[in-house]
Design a protein around this motif. Structure first.
Motif, PDB file in Angstrom:
ATOM      1  N   GLN A  39      63.811 -49.880  19.653  1.00 20.43           N
ATOM      2  CA  GLN A  39      62.864 -50.640  20.474  1.00 20.43           C
ATOM      3  C   GLN A  39      61.954 -49.725  21.280  1.00 20.43           C
ATOM      4  N   ILE A  40      62.490 -48.632  21.810  1.00 21.84           N
ATOM      5  CA  ILE A  40      61.663 -47.790  22.676  1.00 21.84           C
ATOM      6  C   ILE A  40      60.693 -46.914  21.888  1.00 21.84           C
ATOM      7  N   HIS A  41      60.873 -46.812  20.570  1.00 17.44           N
ATOM      8  CA  HIS A  41      59.949 -46.007  19.768  1.00 17.44           C
ATOM      9  C   HIS A  41      58.539 -46.591  19.758  1.00 17.44           C
ATOM     10  N   ASN A  42      58.412 -47.848  20.114  1.00 13.70           N
ATOM     11  CA  ASN A  42      57.098 -48.497  20.170  1.00 13.70           C
ATOM     12  C   ASN A  42      56.568 -48.586  21.595  1.00 13.70           C
ATOM     13  N   MET A  43      57.161 -47.833  22.501  1.00  5.93           N
ATOM     14  CA  MET A  43      56.762 -47.876  23.904  1.00  5.93           C
ATOM     15  C   MET A  43      56.431 -46.476  24.408  1.00  5.93           C
ATOM     16  N   VAL A  44      55.519 -46.405  25.360  1.00  3.89           N
ATOM     17  CA  VAL A  44      55.214 -45.162  26.071  1.00  3.89           C
ATOM     18  C   VAL A  44      55.332 -45.457  27.562  1.00  3.89           C
ATOM     19  N   PHE A  45      56.104 -44.645  28.261  1.00  3.85           N
ATOM     20  CA  PHE A  45      56.365 -44.901  29.673  1.00  3.85           C
ATOM     21  C   PHE A  45      55.572 -43.943  30.556  1.00  3.85           C
ATOM     22  N   ASP A  46      54.896 -44.498  31.555  1.00  2.00           N
ATOM     23  CA  ASP A  46      54.211 -43.658  32.535  1.00  2.00           C
ATOM     24  C   ASP A  46      55.237 -42.907  33.392  1.00  2.00           C
ATOM     25  N   GLN A  47      56.307 -43.594  33.731  1.00  3.04           N
ATOM     26  CA  GLN A  47      57.400 -42.986  34.492  1.00  3.04           C
ATOM     27  C   GLN A  47      58.733 -43.443  33.925  1.00  3.04           C
ATOM     28  N   THR A  48      59.692 -42.536  33.903  1.00  3.86           N
ATOM     29  CA  THR A  48      61.056 -42.886  33.543  1.00  3.86           C
ATOM     30  C   THR A  48      61.989 -42.436  34.654  1.00  3.86           C
ATOM     31  N   PHE A  49      62.838 -43.336  35.077  1.00  2.66           N
ATOM     32  CA  PHE A  49      63.875 -43.027  36.051  1.00  2.66           C
ATOM     33  C   PHE A  49      65.177 -42.909  35.271  1.00  2.66           C
ATOM     34  N   ILE A  50      65.530 -41.658  34.968  1.00  2.00           N
ATOM     35  CA  ILE A  50      66.605 -41.388  34.017  1.00  2.00           C
ATOM     36  C   ILE A  50      67.955 -41.276  34.724  1.00  2.00           C
ATOM     37  N   GLY A  51      68.972 -41.833  34.111  1.00  2.00           N
ATOM     38  CA  GLY A  51      70.312 -41.778  34.674  1.00  2.00           C
ATOM     39  C   GLY A  51      70.928 -40.396  34.546  1.00  2.00           C
ATOM     40  N   VAL A  52      71.741 -40.028  35.523  1.00  2.00           N
ATOM     41  CA  VAL A  52      72.343 -38.692  35.579  1.00  2.00           C
ATOM     42  C   VAL A  52      73.856 -38.806  35.706  1.00  2.00           C
ATOM     43  N   CYS A  53      74.564 -38.201  34.752  1.00  2.00           N
ATOM     44  CA  CYS A  53      76.017 -38.048  34.906  1.00  2.00           C
ATOM     45  C   CYS A  53      76.324 -36.691  35.538  1.00  2.00           C
ATOM     46  N   GLY A  54      75.611 -35.662  35.092  1.00  2.00           N
ATOM     47  CA  GLY A  54      75.739 -34.328  35.658  1.00  2.00           C
ATOM     48  C   GLY A  54      74.396 -33.638  35.660  1.00  2.00           C
ATOM     49  N   LEU A  55      74.142 -32.823  36.692  1.00  2.00           N
ATOM     50  CA  LEU A  55      72.887 -32.080  36.766  1.00  2.00           C
ATOM     51  C   LEU A  55      73.184 -30.685  37.303  1.00  2.00           C
ATOM     52  N   ASP A  56      72.781 -29.676  36.541  1.00  2.00           N
ATOM     53  CA  ASP A  56      73.046 -28.281  36.878  1.00  2.00           C
ATOM     54  C   ASP A  56      71.783 -27.467  36.608  1.00  2.00           C
ATOM     55  N   PRO A  57      71.447 -26.477  37.462  1.00  2.00           N
ATOM     56  CA  PRO A  57      70.207 -25.716  37.263  1.00  2.00           C
ATOM     57  C   PRO A  57      70.107 -25.047  35.898  1.00  2.00           C
ATOM     58  N   GLN A  58      71.225 -24.523  35.392  1.00  2.00           N
ATOM     59  CA  GLN A  58      71.202 -23.847  34.096  1.00  2.00           C
ATOM     60  C   GLN A  58      71.493 -24.790  32.936  1.00  2.00           C
ATOM     61  N   ALA A  59      72.486 -25.645  33.095  1.00  2.00           N
ATOM     62  CA  ALA A  59      72.889 -26.525  32.000  1.00  2.00           C
ATOM     63  C   ALA A  59      72.007 -27.753  31.864  1.00  2.00           C
ATOM     64  N   GLY A  60      71.256 -28.087  32.893  1.00  2.00           N
ATOM     65  CA  GLY A  60      70.356 -29.226  32.831  1.00  2.00           C
ATOM     66  C   GLY A  60      71.048 -30.549  33.082  1.00  2.00           C
ATOM     67  N   LEU A  61      70.478 -31.602  32.514  1.00  2.00           N
ATOM     68  CA  LEU A  61      70.975 -32.965  32.689  1.00  2.00           C
ATOM     69  C   LEU A  61      71.916 -33.295  31.543  1.00  2.00           C
ATOM     70  N   SER A  62      73.054 -33.905  31.850  1.00  2.00           N
ATOM     71  CA  SER A  62      74.043 -34.201  30.815  1.00  2.00           C
ATOM     72  C   SER A  62      74.625 -35.590  31.013  1.00  2.00           C
ATOM     73  N   ALA A  63      75.257 -36.100  29.941  1.00  2.00           N
ATOM     74  CA  ALA A  63      75.815 -37.454  29.958  1.00  2.00           C
ATOM     75  C   ALA A  63      77.243 -37.443  29.436  1.00  2.00           C
ATOM     76  N   VAL A  64      78.014 -38.428  29.849  1.00  2.00           N
ATOM     77  CA  VAL A  64      79.424 -38.521  29.471  1.00  2.00           C
ATOM     78  C   VAL A  64      79.588 -39.036  28.046  1.00  2.00           C
ATOM     79  N   TYR A  65      78.733 -39.975  27.630  1.00  2.00           N
ATOM     80  CA  TYR A  65      78.891 -40.636  26.334  1.00  2.00           C
ATOM     81  C   TYR A  65      77.810 -40.192  25.355  1.00  2.00           C
ATOM     82  N   TYR A  66      78.210 -39.994  24.102  1.00  2.00           N
ATOM     83  CA  TYR A  66      77.297 -39.471  23.079  1.00  2.00           C
ATOM     84  C   TYR A  66      76.108 -40.413  22.845  1.00  2.00           C
ATOM     85  N   GLU A  67      76.383 -41.698  22.673  1.00  2.00           N
ATOM     86  CA  GLU A  67      75.295 -42.649  22.429  1.00  2.00           C
ATOM     87  C   GLU A  67      74.329 -42.696  23.606  1.00  2.00           C
ATOM     88  N   ASP A  68      74.869 -42.627  24.798  1.00  2.00           N
ATOM     89  CA  ASP A  68      74.032 -42.649  25.998  1.00  2.00           C
ATOM     90  C   ASP A  68      73.156 -41.406  26.053  1.00  2.00           C
TER      91      ASP A  68
END
Length: 254
Positions: free
Chosen positions: A164-193
């Motif tokens: 569904q999102i392949h047909n959309m372009v977002f001006d802003q995205t508020f992305i969910g964060v499970c973990g955030l680290d300066p070197q490792a970046g943004l990460s998630a607990v679940y693979y599909e997520d």
């Protein structure tokens, strides 16, 4: 008497664990100088602590092991004041006459309450709870992405959701964060997520990440994005964000 850390590995590893608990991160080069041991010794210590589930190794050191994620309903009752201040600031970043994506999560559910009802917007979300909260809006459009609901994330996910999102372009995205680290970046607990978040970021002109203290200096199982792919981080004042100041992004502390 000074401890000979080179001769007592258990004391050495206990001290490293203490530093992880206090700071959320350790840097190998700093540990070598602090403890007076070799690079090989520190590498072995961090491997041992990682095997014991105490930390997760990252480039140049290690970070505290990500705390077990609670259910969505439980997270809604945790760190309410901290989330509220971050959520309010995120809502203030929204521009009128734009198309935005709001990821699932208790902080963004709180953010939805701060979005002015008279602001002309197209809002897309994968969170039934956020969609329900915004369903009475009279201006713009509200789109709830379909798919299988994950009870832990409180979101829809799967191939149908991604398509569904392949047909959309977002001006802003508020992305969910499970973990955030300066070197490792943004990460998630679940693979599909994690896969879904990557696709959303690819469709976005600006990416905003809202974080509270227990998400910072944490690394979840699946990588989503580098910090360079994030445009704005809105963090609570309780968060340990020193390592983010030198990155090429806008950092707001509330």
């Amino acid at each position: 008497m000074m401890i000979d850390y080179d001769a007592f590995p258990e004391q050495r590893q206990s001290y490293i664990q203490q530093l992880l608990n206090e700071n959320g991160r350790v840097v190998s080069a700093d540990l070598i100088k602090l403890l007076g041991v070799s690079e090989h010794t520190i590498r072995r210590d961090l491997q041992k602590l990682a095997r014991d589930g105490i930390c997760k190794r990252v480039y140049g050191g290690a970070v505290s092991h990500l705390k077990q994620s609670a259910s969505f309903e439980t997270r809604m009752t945790q760190s309410v004041a901290e989330k509220s201040s971050v959520a309010k600031r995120c809502a203030e970043l929204i521009k009128a006459n734009t198309c935005i994506f709001i990821d699932a999560g208790s902080t963004y559910l709180a953010m939805a309450e701060y979005i002015p009802n008279d602001l002309e917007l197209t809002i897309v979300t994968n969170s039934p709870q956020i969609a329900s909260l915004l369903s009475s809006r009279n201006n713009g459009e509200l789109i709830l992405l379909g798919g299988k609901i994950n009870p832990q994330t409180g979101s829809t996910m799967g191939s149908d959701t991604v398509n569904q999102i392949h047909n959309m372009v977002f001006d802003q995205t508020f992305i969910g964060v499970c973990g955030l680290d300066p070197q490792a970046g943004l990460s998630a607990v679940y693979y599909e997520d994690a896969c879904f978040k990557k696709e959303v970021i690819a469709q976005s002109n600006q990416v905003v990440a809202a974080v509270i203290a227990d998400k910072v200096l944490q690394v979840a199982r699946y990588k989503v994005a580098t910090c360079e792919e994030i445009d704005i981080i809105v963090a609570s004042k309780q968060s340990k964000i020193d390592g983010f100041h030198n990155l090429n992004l806008h950092l707001e502390i509330v």
